[in-house]
Design a protein around this motif. Structure first.
Motif, PDB file in Angstrom:
ATOM      1  N   GLU A  83       0.831  -1.202   0.000  1.00 28.51           N
ATOM      2  CA  GLU A  83       0.000   0.000   0.000  1.00 28.51           C
ATOM      3  C   GLU A  83       0.869   1.258   0.000  1.00 28.51           C
ATOM      4  OE1 GLU A  83      -2.585  -0.253   3.344  1.00 28.51           O
ATOM      5  OE2 GLU A  83      -3.416  -2.205   2.758  1.00 28.51           O
ATOM      6  N   VAL A  84       1.934   1.240   0.772  1.00 30.21           N
ATOM      7  CA  VAL A  84       2.857   2.379   0.820  1.00 30.21           C
ATOM      8  C   VAL A  84       3.445   2.649  -0.567  1.00 30.21           C
ATOM      9  CG1 VAL A  84       5.103   3.144   1.700  1.00 30.21           C
ATOM     10  CG2 VAL A  84       3.424   2.142   3.270  1.00 30.21           C
ATOM     11  N   ASP A  85       3.858   1.581  -1.255  1.00 26.70           N
ATOM     12  CA  ASP A  85       4.428   1.745  -2.592  1.00 26.70           C
ATOM     13  C   ASP A  85       3.400   2.279  -3.575  1.00 26.70           C
ATOM     14  OD1 ASP A  85       6.908   0.872  -1.775  1.00 26.70           O
ATOM     15  OD2 ASP A  85       6.608  -1.204  -2.400  1.00 26.70           O
ATOM     16  N   ARG A  86       2.181   1.730  -3.537  1.00 24.57           N
ATOM     17  CA  ARG A  86       1.139   2.178  -4.470  1.00 24.57           C
ATOM     18  C   ARG A  86       0.816   3.653  -4.280  1.00 24.57           C
ATOM     19  NH1 ARG A  86      -1.424  -2.790  -3.294  1.00 24.57           N
ATOM     20  NH2 ARG A  86      -2.794  -1.730  -1.810  1.00 24.57           N
ATOM     21  N   GLU A  87       0.834   4.100  -3.033  1.00 23.63           N
ATOM     22  CA  GLU A  87       0.452   5.475  -2.734  1.00 23.63           C
ATOM     23  C   GLU A  87       1.632   6.434  -2.762  1.00 23.63           C
ATOM     24  OE1 GLU A  87      -1.509   5.137   1.005  1.00 23.63           O
ATOM     25  OE2 GLU A  87      -3.061   3.776   0.238  1.00 23.63           O
ATOM     26  N   GLY A  88       2.830   5.910  -3.013  1.00 21.69           N
ATOM     27  CA  GLY A  88       4.010   6.766  -3.112  1.00 21.69           C
ATOM     28  C   GLY A  88       4.425   7.415  -1.815  1.00 21.69           C
ATOM     29  N   ARG A  89       4.173   6.727  -0.696  1.00 24.10           N
ATOM     30  CA  ARG A  89       4.533   7.292   0.604  1.00 24.10           C
ATOM     31  C   ARG A  89       5.957   6.927   0.988  1.00 24.10           C
ATOM     32  NH1 ARG A  89       0.974   4.936   4.823  1.00 24.10           N
ATOM     33  NH2 ARG A  89      -0.062   3.505   3.372  1.00 24.10           N
TER      34      ARG A  89
END
Length: 326
Positions: free
Chosen positions: A77-83
């Motif tokens: 999820e972090v990768d998908r959202e660019g966080r």
């Protein structure tokens, strides 16, 4: 089970040939925990009572697996959202899932009346062998890749504007205890510490002017700084005395630190740590961190070594009260 070229492609299922000639097979899944649960449910549905899955290990081992699986989902999820990294709530979620062993090797930090604490170290550790001390990855580090990487990236989210966080090779996770006053040893440079959970109290009491030549129990409480490491991370020199004040509730503390002798780590361990997002020191980054946060301790150490050299003394002993991590 079956797998491809990397750990992320493992799939698990159960299969059994029944007496009526049928082959019973569960669906494949990435999660061993899920595969075990599906098999238990299938056994009940089919009325199978003569075959059970042997437990793979103690409960804490299964808990760690669940923590790593959840960490993997969060990192996706972090990768998908660019966080940069996980939120505090996401980090706390996986910390609550982590299974702690009973650690009875930290005698100098044990609260009064306790024989063990929940405290685990991941990353580089010093391993004393019969002939020499080696530097290696702690057991459980590589096998819980996603959990460790999540903690490393969580730390990265704490960086403030123009702030340089110190490098680190090791992570110590503590749960549910207030460490007695002590000094760390076998670490190099500053440490970064923060807390998570739902609790009151639990500040870090830190003696930044500790000279190391006084028993820790004789240090004056009024000379300590009280750091609220839940509200904001703290960078401190763990070789100076510190303790945790009492608290109520459920509290975790996470310490990011550098093991002395880190430069002797094997190349494959260093490469694995880089993939997990450890900030392994270079000579330059460690020198900068020491200059920013450990000047007093390093100056004292240099003066002691010079004094002993002039007097013809041997190697310096560890300060009284020193332990492995706080």
């Amino acid at each position: 089970w079956s797998h491809g070229l990397d750990d992320s492609s493992w799939r698990f299922h159960f299969e059994r040939r029944l007496g009526d000639g049928r082959t019973l097979r569960t669906r494949r899944t990435r999660s061993l925990t899920e595969a075990l649960q599906v098999w238990r449910e299938t056994r009940e549905d089919e009325g199978i009572t003569d075959w059970k899955v042997k437990e793979l290990g103690p409960e804490w081992s299964m808990q760690r697996q669940r923590a790593d699986e959840r960490a993997k989902q969060i990192l996706e999820e972090v990768d998908r959202e660019g966080r940069v990294g996980p939120t505090n709530a996401e980090a706390l979620e996986v910390l609550r899932l982590w299974g702690f062993r009973q650690n009875n090797g930290r005698q100098n930090v044990l609260p009064e009346g306790k024989e063990w604490v929940h405290s685990d170290t991941l990353g580089l550790i010093r391993d004393r062998g019969p002939k020499e001390t080696s530097i290696r990855l702690a057991r459980g580090t590589a096998s819980h890749f996603h959990f460790v990487r999540l903690l490393c990236l969580w730390r990265a989210t704490k960086k403030m504007l123009d702030e340089e966080l110190p490098p680190f090779t090791s992570i110590t996770i503590n749960k549910g205890y207030a460490a007695r006053r002590h000094r760390d040893r076998h670490n190099e440079g500053p440490s970064l510490i923060m807390a998570a959970g739902e609790f009151t109290g639990g500040r870090l009491l830190y003696w930044p002017e500790d000279r190391g030549d006084t028993p820790v129990d004789e240090l004056r409480l009024e000379d300590a700084q009280a750091l609220d490491i839940y509200a904001e991370h703290a960078i401190f020199d763990g070789r100076c005395a510190h303790e945790v004040e009492g608290f109520e509730g459920k509290r975790f503390s996470i310490v990011f630190w550098t093991a002395s002798g880190y430069f002797r780590a094997h190349t494959e361990d260093r490469e694995a740590m880089e993939k997990m997002a450890f900030q392994v020191p270079t000579e330059a980054t460690m020198a900068a961190a020491v200059a920013a946060h450990c000047k007093l301790y390093e100056a004292r150490l240099a003066n002691k070594k010079a004094s002993r050299a002039r007097s013809g003394g041997g190697s310096e002993a560890a300060p009284e009260g020193a332990v492995a991590r706080g």
